[in-house]
Design an enzyme around this catalytic site. Structure first.
Site, mmCIF file in Angstrom:
data_model
loop_
_atom_site.group_PDB
_atom_site.id
_atom_site.type_symbol
_atom_site.label_atom_id
_atom_site.label_comp_id
_atom_site.label_asym_id
_atom_site.label_seq_id
_atom_site.Cartn_x
_atom_site.Cartn_y
_atom_site.Cartn_z
ATOM 1 N N GLY A 8 0.850 -1.201 0.000
ATOM 2 C CA GLY A 8 0.000 0.000 0.000
ATOM 3 C C GLY A 8 0.876 1.237 0.000
ATOM 4 O O GLY A 8 0.497 2.300 0.513
ATOM 5 N N GLY A 11 -0.124 4.999 -1.341
ATOM 6 C CA GLY A 11 -1.218 5.751 -0.739
ATOM 7 C C GLY A 11 -0.748 6.963 0.049
ATOM 8 O O GLY A 11 0.439 7.312 0.045
ATOM 9 N N GLN A 12 -1.701 7.594 0.741
ATOM 10 C CA GLN A 12 -1.398 8.839 1.461
ATOM 11 C C GLN A 12 -0.280 8.639 2.489
ATOM 12 O O GLN A 12 0.655 9.427 2.562
ATOM 13 C CB GLN A 12 -2.664 9.365 2.170
ATOM 14 C CG GLN A 12 -2.483 10.764 2.735
ATOM 15 C CD GLN A 12 -3.557 11.172 3.739
ATOM 16 O OE1 GLN A 12 -4.407 10.384 4.120
ATOM 17 N NE2 GLN A 12 -3.500 12.416 4.175
ATOM 18 N N ASP A 34 2.409 -2.148 -4.273
ATOM 19 C CA ASP A 34 1.047 -1.608 -4.380
ATOM 20 C C ASP A 34 0.444 -2.154 -5.672
ATOM 21 O O ASP A 34 1.165 -2.704 -6.509
ATOM 22 C CB ASP A 34 1.090 -0.058 -4.418
ATOM 23 C CG ASP A 34 -0.231 0.575 -3.984
ATOM 24 O OD1 ASP A 34 -1.246 0.358 -4.664
ATOM 25 O OD2 ASP A 34 -0.248 1.298 -2.966
ATOM 26 N N ASP A 52 -0.747 -7.490 -5.339
ATOM 27 C CA ASP A 52 -2.101 -7.479 -4.776
ATOM 28 C C ASP A 52 -2.037 -8.243 -3.458
ATOM 29 O O ASP A 52 -1.749 -9.441 -3.445
ATOM 30 C CB ASP A 52 -3.060 -8.171 -5.762
ATOM 31 C CG ASP A 52 -4.498 -8.150 -5.265
ATOM 32 O OD1 ASP A 52 -4.725 -7.805 -4.086
ATOM 33 O OD2 ASP A 52 -5.394 -8.481 -6.058
ATOM 34 N N TYR A 142 -15.634 -0.240 7.912
ATOM 35 C CA TYR A 142 -14.210 0.071 8.103
ATOM 36 C C TYR A 142 -13.824 -0.111 9.574
ATOM 37 O O TYR A 142 -12.829 -0.782 9.893
ATOM 38 C CB TYR A 142 -13.975 1.516 7.651
ATOM 39 C CG TYR A 142 -12.587 2.064 7.866
ATOM 40 C CD1 TYR A 142 -11.494 1.541 7.197
ATOM 41 C CD2 TYR A 142 -12.386 3.143 8.739
ATOM 42 C CE1 TYR A 142 -10.223 2.082 7.384
ATOM 43 C CE2 TYR A 142 -11.123 3.692 8.909
ATOM 44 C CZ TYR A 142 -10.036 3.153 8.239
ATOM 45 O OH TYR A 142 -8.786 3.681 8.415
ATOM 46 N N LYS A 146 -11.298 -2.817 11.324
ATOM 47 C CA LYS A 146 -10.124 -2.423 12.124
ATOM 48 C C LYS A 146 -10.198 -3.038 13.517
ATOM 49 O O LYS A 146 -9.185 -3.488 14.055
ATOM 50 C CB LYS A 146 -10.028 -0.895 12.219
ATOM 51 C CG LYS A 146 -9.647 -0.211 10.912
ATOM 52 C CD LYS A 146 -8.255 -0.587 10.455
ATOM 53 C CE LYS A 146 -7.824 0.144 9.205
ATOM 54 N NZ LYS A 146 -6.531 -0.333 8.674
HETATM 55 P P1 NAD Z 1 -4.831 5.158 0.820
HETATM 56 O O1 NAD Z 1 -6.188 4.770 0.346
HETATM 57 O O2 NAD Z 1 -4.304 6.505 0.501
HETATM 58 O O3 NAD Z 1 -3.754 4.099 0.318
HETATM 59 C C1 NAD Z 1 -3.997 2.715 0.315
HETATM 60 C C2 NAD Z 1 -3.110 2.103 -0.751
HETATM 61 O O4 NAD Z 1 -3.386 0.705 -0.771
HETATM 62 C C3 NAD Z 1 -3.405 2.651 -2.158
HETATM 63 O O5 NAD Z 1 -2.216 3.112 -2.765
HETATM 64 C C4 NAD Z 1 -3.986 1.460 -2.890
HETATM 65 O O6 NAD Z 1 -3.637 1.409 -4.270
HETATM 66 C C5 NAD Z 1 -3.364 0.296 -2.128
HETATM 67 N N1 NAD Z 1 -4.144 -0.940 -2.279
HETATM 68 C C6 NAD Z 1 -5.499 -1.067 -2.345
HETATM 69 N N2 NAD Z 1 -5.821 -2.352 -2.536
HETATM 70 C C7 NAD Z 1 -4.671 -3.036 -2.598
HETATM 71 C C8 NAD Z 1 -4.358 -4.398 -2.800
HETATM 72 N N3 NAD Z 1 -5.318 -5.322 -2.986
HETATM 73 N N4 NAD Z 1 -3.052 -4.777 -2.789
HETATM 74 C C9 NAD Z 1 -2.074 -3.847 -2.616
HETATM 75 N N5 NAD Z 1 -2.305 -2.539 -2.440
HETATM 76 C C10 NAD Z 1 -3.586 -2.143 -2.441
HETATM 77 O O7 NAD Z 1 -4.826 4.901 2.388
HETATM 78 P P2 NAD Z 1 -3.935 5.637 3.492
HETATM 79 O O8 NAD Z 1 -4.684 6.847 3.922
HETATM 80 O O9 NAD Z 1 -2.543 5.758 3.048
HETATM 81 O O10 NAD Z 1 -4.075 4.586 4.684
HETATM 82 C C11 NAD Z 1 -3.119 3.567 4.881
HETATM 83 C C12 NAD Z 1 -3.533 2.756 6.092
HETATM 84 O O11 NAD Z 1 -3.631 3.617 7.233
HETATM 85 C C13 NAD Z 1 -4.899 2.090 5.967
HETATM 86 O O12 NAD Z 1 -4.862 0.830 6.588
HETATM 87 C C14 NAD Z 1 -5.821 3.012 6.731
HETATM 88 O O13 NAD Z 1 -6.913 2.317 7.250
HETATM 89 C C15 NAD Z 1 -4.913 3.517 7.819
HETATM 90 N N6 NAD Z 1 -5.354 4.813 8.351
HETATM 91 C C16 NAD Z 1 -5.294 5.929 7.569
HETATM 92 C C17 NAD Z 1 -5.712 7.153 8.081
HETATM 93 C C18 NAD Z 1 -5.666 8.425 7.279
HETATM 94 O O14 NAD Z 1 -6.163 9.459 7.734
HETATM 95 N N7 NAD Z 1 -5.057 8.411 6.085
HETATM 96 C C19 NAD Z 1 -6.195 7.221 9.400
HETATM 97 C C20 NAD Z 1 -6.290 6.049 10.147
HETATM 98 C C21 NAD Z 1 -5.822 4.850 9.622
HETATM 99 C C1 AKB Z 2 -10.996 7.873 7.568
HETATM 100 O O1 AKB Z 2 -11.537 8.995 7.694
HETATM 101 O O2 AKB Z 2 -11.602 6.866 7.178
HETATM 102 C C2 AKB Z 2 -9.552 7.737 7.980
HETATM 103 C C3 AKB Z 2 -9.466 7.252 9.396
HETATM 104 C C4 AKB Z 2 -9.639 8.202 10.494
HETATM 105 O O3 AKB Z 2 -9.251 6.085 9.612
HETATM 106 N N1 AKB Z 2 -8.915 8.984 7.797
#
Ligand code: NAD
Ligand code: AKB
Length: 321
Positions: A8, A11-12, A34, A52, A142, A146
Site C-alpha cells: 500500500g 497511498g497517502q 502496491d 495485490d 471500516y 479495524k
Molecule cells: P490510501 O487509500 O491513501 O492508500 C492505500 C493504498 O493501498 C493505495 O495506494 C492502494 O492502491 C493500495 N491498495 C489497495 N488495494 C490493494 C491491494 N489489494 N493490494 C495492494 N495494495 C492495495 O490509504 P492511506 O490513507 O494511506 O491509509 C493507509 C492505512 O492507514 C490504511 O490501513 C488506513 O486504514 C490507515 N489509516 C489511515 C488514516 C488516514 O487518515 N489516512 C487514518 C487512520 C488509519
Molecule cells: C478515515 O476517515 O476513514 C480515515 C481514518 C480516520 O481512519 N482517515
C-alpha cells in the site's frame, strides 16, 4: 539486513512512510508494493513491486525471494468508500491483513506494522479523551474491520509470539498525495480550496469535533513505535495516539488568519453519521508512557506547514500572510 516490504506504498501514508524508511535504511532495503505505482518522488526512488495483497501465493513468493524481515501492511479501503462498498472493504481490509499475518508466520518475518484507526470506536465510547481500553462497538464496516484486525494482531502475538505493532491513527493531514476515501479527508481538501478559491464547501457540520494529526508526526510515531524495545510494548491490539483535535469551523478560522476572506460553507452528507460515531479526541497516555510518544504539530503548526508546502497553488492575487 533483511528487507522491508511496504504494502500500500502508493497511498497517502505509504508514499511518505516509504520515503522515511528509505532515508533511514537505504533505498534498496525498502521495497514499495502496491497495485499501482506512485507518481515519481525523488526521495522515494527505489524498488517497486506490483502486488495485490489479496494474492497470498504471490505475497508469499515475494517475501521469500526478496528476503523480507519486516512488513508494513497499509493497503485498506477507508471509512467513506467502505460504506459505499461494504463487502469489498471487508474483503480487502480483513483478507489483506490475514494474508500478511499468515505469510509472515510461515516465512518467519521478524516484525509487522499494521495501522488501525480511531474508527474502531463507536457511539458508546466516550466522546472526549476516549481511553485506550473501552467498549468499541464500531458502526462502520471500516471500523468493524479495524476492530477485528486488532484482535487478529493480538491473537497472532499471543498464539505464535509474533512481533506485531499497531497505531490507531486519527485523521491524517498531508500535502504529498491526496487522501483516499476517508471521512477526515476534508481536513486536507480545505487547504486546496482555500488556496485556489478562498472558500470551501464542507461535507461535515461546522462543529464536528475529530482527532487529527500532521503526517510528519504520524510517520515519526510509526518509526518510533517500530524502534521501541519489545519489552516496552504493553498494548498488542493497537495504541491510541493523539496530536490535536478541532472542528471544521476552527480550522477555517485558523486558515483565515493566513488567507484573507477565506470562509467555509457547510452541507453535511452521509459522512456526517460516520464522523458523529467517532470520538472527538483520544487519550494516548499508554503510548506516551510505553515508548515516549509526543506530538510536535498542533493546529497552528499544521496550518502553517500545509500552506507553506501548497502556496504554489494560490491564485496570483491571493493574499497569504
Ligand atoms: P490510501 O487509500 O491513501 O492508500 C492505500 C493504498 O493501498 C493505495 O495506494 C492502494 O492502491 C493500495 N491498495 C489497495 N488495494 C490493494 C491491494 N489489494 N493490494 C495492494 N495494495 C492495495 O490509504 P492511506 O490513507 O494511506 O491509509 C493507509 C492505512 O492507514 C490504511 O490501513 C488506513 O486504514 C490507515 N489509516 C489511515 C488514516 C488516514 O487518515 N489516512 C487514518 C487512520 C488509519
Ligand atoms: C478515515 O476517515 O476513514 C480515515 C481514518 C480516520 O481512519 N482517515
Amino acid at each position: 539486513m533483511r528487507r522491508i516490504l511496504v504494502i500500500g506504498a502508493s497511498g497517502q501514508i505509504g508514499c511518505e512512510l516509504t520515503a522515511a524508511l528509505r532515508i533511514k535504511f537505504g533505498n534498496d532495503t525498502v521495497i514499495a508494493a502496491d497495485l499501482k505505482s506512485s507518481p515519481g518522488n525523488p526521495k522515494s526512488s527505489g524498488p517497486f513491486l506490483p502486488l495485490d495483497v489479496l494474492d497470498k501465493e504471490t505475497l508469499s513468493v515475494q517475501v521469500r525471494r526478496q528476503q523480507v524481515g519486516t512488513i508494513y501492511c497499509l493497503a485498506a479501503m477507508l471509512s467513506a468508500s467502505g460504506e459505499q462498498h461494504p463487502h469489498k472493504a471487508w474483503q480487502l481490509n480483513m483478507q489483506g491483513l490475514l494474508n500478511t499475518l499468515e505469510v509472515a508466520r510461515e516465512e518467519s518475518v521478524e516484525k509487522i506494522f499494521w495501522p488501525s484507526s480511531i474508527a474502531v470506536f463507536g457511539p458508546d465510547a466516550p466522546k472526549m479523551n476516549c481511553p485506550q481500553e473501552t467498549k468499541l462497538s464500531p458502526t462502520t464496516v471500516y471500523g468493524i474491520s479495524k476492530s477485528a484486525g486488532e484482535d487478529w494482531c493480538k491473537y497472532y502475538h499471543d498464539r505464535f509470539g509474533m512481533d506485531i505493532r499497531s497505531l490507531r491513527y486519527p485523521g491524517l493531514i498531508s500535502y504529498q498525495s491526496m487522501p483516499g476515501g476517508g471521512t477526515t479527508d476534508y481536513a486536507v481538501a480545505i487547504f486546496y480550496a482555500a488556496l485556489k478559491m478562498r472558500f470551501y464547501q464542507c461535507y461535515l457540520k461546522a462543529d464536528t469535533h475529530l482527532p487529527m494529526m500532521y503526517m510528519d508526526d504520524a510517520v515519526r510515531a510509526t518509526l518510533e513505535l517500530m524502534d521501541a524495545p519489545g519489552d516496552k510494548i504493553s498494548v498488542h491490539t493497537s495504541y491510541n495516539i493523539s496530536a490535536m483535535d478541532f472542528t471544521p469551523r476552527e480550522i477555517t478560522v485558523e486558515i483565515a488568519q493566513h488567507i484573507k476572506g477565506f470562509e467555509s460553507f457547510y452541507n453535511a452528507d452521509f459522512r456526517q453519521a460516520i464522523a458523529d460515531s467517532w470520538p472527538g479526541s483520544v487519550d494516548d497516555s499508554a503510548a506516551r508512557k510505553d515508548w515516549g510518544w509526543k506530538p510536535k504539530f498542533g493546529l497552528s503548526e499544521t496550518v502553517e506547514a500545509m500552506l507553506e508546502q501548497l502556496k504554489h497553488l494560490a491564485r496570483p492575487n491571493s493574499a497569504i500572510y
